[in-house]
Write a protein that holds these residues in place. Structure first.
Motif, short mmCIF file in Angstrom:
data_model
loop_
_atom_site.label_atom_id
_atom_site.label_comp_id
_atom_site.label_asym_id
_atom_site.label_seq_id
_atom_site.Cartn_x
_atom_site.Cartn_y
_atom_site.Cartn_z
N VAL A 63 -43.52 45.27 -13.60
CA VAL A 63 -43.89 46.01 -12.39
C VAL A 63 -45.19 46.76 -12.61
N ASN A 64 -46.09 46.66 -11.62
CA ASN A 64 -47.29 47.48 -11.60
C ASN A 64 -46.99 48.68 -10.71
N PHE A 65 -46.90 49.86 -11.30
CA PHE A 65 -46.47 51.04 -10.55
C PHE A 65 -47.55 51.53 -9.59
N ASP A 66 -48.81 51.25 -9.86
CA ASP A 66 -49.86 51.59 -8.90
C ASP A 66 -49.66 50.80 -7.61
N GLU A 67 -49.22 49.55 -7.74
CA GLU A 67 -48.94 48.73 -6.56
C GLU A 67 -47.75 49.30 -5.79
N VAL A 68 -46.71 49.71 -6.53
CA VAL A 68 -45.53 50.29 -5.88
C VAL A 68 -45.89 51.59 -5.17
N ARG A 69 -46.83 52.36 -5.73
CA ARG A 69 -47.22 53.63 -5.11
C ARG A 69 -47.90 53.43 -3.77
N SER A 70 -48.40 52.23 -3.48
CA SER A 70 -48.94 51.97 -2.15
C SER A 70 -47.84 51.99 -1.11
N GLN A 119 -30.05 35.87 -7.02
CA GLN A 119 -31.28 35.52 -7.74
C GLN A 119 -32.52 35.53 -6.86
N MET A 120 -32.90 36.69 -6.41
CA MET A 120 -34.12 36.84 -5.62
C MET A 120 -35.31 37.11 -6.55
N HIS A 121 -36.37 36.35 -6.37
CA HIS A 121 -37.59 36.51 -7.17
C HIS A 121 -38.76 36.77 -6.23
N ILE A 122 -39.55 37.78 -6.54
CA ILE A 122 -40.72 38.13 -5.72
C ILE A 122 -41.92 38.28 -6.64
N GLN A 123 -42.96 37.52 -6.36
CA GLN A 123 -44.20 37.63 -7.12
C GLN A 123 -45.29 38.17 -6.20
N THR A 124 -45.84 39.32 -6.57
CA THR A 124 -46.96 39.89 -5.84
C THR A 124 -48.22 39.74 -6.69
N SER A 125 -49.30 40.36 -6.25
CA SER A 125 -50.56 40.24 -7.00
C SER A 125 -50.44 40.77 -8.42
N ARG A 126 -49.60 41.83 -8.59
CA ARG A 126 -49.56 42.49 -9.89
C ARG A 126 -48.16 42.71 -10.44
N SER A 127 -47.13 42.21 -9.76
CA SER A 127 -45.76 42.44 -10.20
C SER A 127 -44.91 41.19 -10.05
N ASN A 128 -43.83 41.15 -10.84
CA ASN A 128 -42.82 40.10 -10.73
C ASN A 128 -41.45 40.77 -10.71
#
Length: 233
Positions: free
Chosen positions: A189-196, A150-159
């Motif tokens: 998921v914000n894919f623009d964030e992932v594209r970074s 159960q790993m949870h990660i919250q970034t500026s635009r994704s969970n």
């Protein structure tokens, strides 16, 4: 390689009578790590024949410590304002800096294995314009399996929500032949964030994503992927 402004350790002295090394809290203030120097210092050890004997010696020492009855129990590990330079990225030619690292975790270990509970993790990666606003997870290690629960990660635009497992290291199995399972549970998921992190990713905007991967790496399979992007899925 390492630099720490200050360290605070609060042991439980009464536990020594039970042959337990029990620490109430370890706090590291403004630790800095240069991973390029760490890789340089370990690089020669990765290729010389003596590396195996050094590893076996370290493992024997650790096993003897556990066999004698010593335990490492319920240590609260805190890091405040940590800094990591030259952290490897997905592109091996590019390194990143991790700054403003904050960690609160609990650590236990004995002869049966160990457990790390990450209660909170925060960090910033400026070169990727990526903020990890909060993360939590539980890692359980034994002689057979490493389990990520159960790993949870919250970034500026994704969970992100993940869980998985990895076969424990063995002398007979190379790292890329170790079996593993990774499930990305339904995540916003914000894919623009992932594209970074992955510039070749063809997706844009936001969506709901889940997937299941299993291996070893040499025989990687992806039984299913689900993506809800706009009105399509």
């Amino acid at each position: 390689i390492f630099h720490i402004d200050s360290v605070v350790v609060r042991p439980r002295w009464s536990a020594l009578l039970r042959k337990e090394f029990s620490i109430h809290e370890i706090a590291l203030f403004r630790p800095t790590v240069d991973l390029s120097l760490l890789r340089d210092s370990l690089g020669s050890a990765l290729v010389v024949p003596e590396a195996d004997s050094l590893r076996e010696s370290a493992e024997t020492t650790a096993l003897n410590a556990w066999d004698s009855g010593w335990r490492f129990k319920n240590a609260s590990l805190r890091i405040q304002d940590g800094y990591i330079s030259n952290a490897p990225g997905l592109n091996v030619e590019e390194n990143s800096t991790v700054e403003a690292l904050v960690l609160h975790s609990l650590l236990s270990a004995d002869e049966e294995g160990g457990q790390l509970d990450i209660l909170d993790l925060q960090a910033r990666i400026p070169s990727r314009d990526l903020d990890i606003r909060g993360a939590s997870a539980q890692l359980v290690v034994d002689a057979r399996l490493w389990s990520l629960n159960q790993m949870h990660i919250q970034t500026s635009r994704s969970n992100w929500h993940l869980r998985g497992s990895l076969a424990a290291p063995s002398e007979e199995t190379a790292w890329y032949e170790r079996s593993f399972q990774l499930e990305i549970e339904p995540s916003d998921v914000n894919f623009d964030e992932v594209r970074s992190l992955v510039p070749s990713l063809p997706l844009h905007d936001s969506g709901r994503f889940s997937a299941y991967l299993s291996g070893p790496i040499s025989e990687l399979t992806v039984p299913w992927i689900r993506l809800e992007h706009g009105e399509s899925s």
